[in-house]
Scaffold this motif. Structure first.
Motif, PDB file in Angstrom:
ATOM      1  N   LEU A 124      -9.050   2.698   0.913  1.00  0.00           N
ATOM      2  CA  LEU A 124      -7.774   2.231   0.123  1.00  0.00           C
ATOM      3  C   LEU A 124      -8.007   2.153  -1.251  1.00  0.00           C
ATOM      4  N   LEU A 125      -9.205   2.070  -1.719  1.00  0.00           N
ATOM      5  CA  LEU A 125      -9.541   1.817  -3.163  1.00  0.00           C
ATOM      6  C   LEU A 125      -9.590   3.101  -3.678  1.00  0.00           C
ATOM      7  N   ILE A 126      -9.982   3.991  -3.119  1.00  0.00           N
ATOM      8  CA  ILE A 126     -10.106   5.503  -3.483  1.00  0.00           C
ATOM      9  C   ILE A 126      -8.860   5.824  -3.672  1.00  0.00           C
ATOM     10  N   LEU A 127      -7.987   5.601  -3.019  1.00  0.00           N
ATOM     11  CA  LEU A 127      -6.335   5.816  -2.946  1.00  0.00           C
ATOM     12  C   LEU A 127      -5.610   5.095  -4.219  1.00  0.00           C
ATOM     13  N   ASN A 128      -6.440   4.194  -4.905  1.00  0.00           N
ATOM     14  CA  ASN A 128      -5.847   3.228  -5.996  1.00  0.00           C
ATOM     15  C   ASN A 128      -4.800   2.458  -5.312  1.00  0.00           C
ATOM     16  N   VAL A 129      -4.823   1.607  -4.078  1.00  0.00           N
ATOM     17  CA  VAL A 129      -3.559   1.048  -3.956  1.00  0.00           C
ATOM     18  C   VAL A 129      -3.663  -0.394  -4.613  1.00  0.00           C
ATOM     19  N   ASP A 130      -2.375  -0.762  -4.590  1.00  0.00           N
ATOM     20  CA  ASP A 130      -2.421  -2.337  -5.169  1.00  0.00           C
ATOM     21  C   ASP A 130      -2.613  -3.551  -4.192  1.00  0.00           C
TER      22      ASP A 130
END
Length: 143
Positions: A124-130
């Protein structure tokens, strides 16, 4: 000492424990990158960590224990902060995933699915989610 002082002190110690856990993740690959330092600076402000406490924690990040939150939602918020630190420099070091896994266990996630949780958090962080998206996706990852 009043009851509110006890509550404030416990809240402050929890924040110091959370901040020290993130510092440990940041230092796991040797040195702080510029991105990691910027993240720590912002987080210290958000967690009300003073400049002297910041320096003390940088010198000895193992001084404060991890105090896992009772609520699952708060555990996910802490996992989000920890995972963001792991991925702050957009490079996943060899020890960072291992350390994130250990901290996820310390936060109260179960050993049987902690690897799946950590992998999902990092993806999810690779996708830069909030934060809100992170929490939603983590709560609904089995559906």
């Amino acid at each position: 000492m009043s009851f509110s002082d006890l509550f404030d002190n416990e809240f402050k110690n929890r924040n110091k424990g959370h901040f020290s856990a993130i510092v440990r993740v940041a230092l796991s690959d040797g040195a702080l990158t510029v991105e990691e330092k910027e993240f720590l600076d912002k987080l210290a402000t958000r967690l009300e960590i003073s400049a002297s406490e910041y320096e003390e924690i940088l010198e000895n990040p193992t001084k404060y224990p991890i105090n896992p939150p009772v609520l699952h939602l708060n555990r996910l918020e802490r996992l989000y902060d920890l995972a963001r630190m792991v991925y702050a420099d957009h490079v996943l070091g060899p020890k960072q995933k291992q350390i994130l896994t250990r901290f996820a266990l310390a936060l109260g996630f179960t050993p049987s699915n902690v690897n799946y949780i950590v992998d999902k958090a990092l993806s999810l962080l690779i996708l830069n989610v909030d934060l809100d998206t992170f929490i939603y996706e983590m709560q609904h990852m089995n559906k």
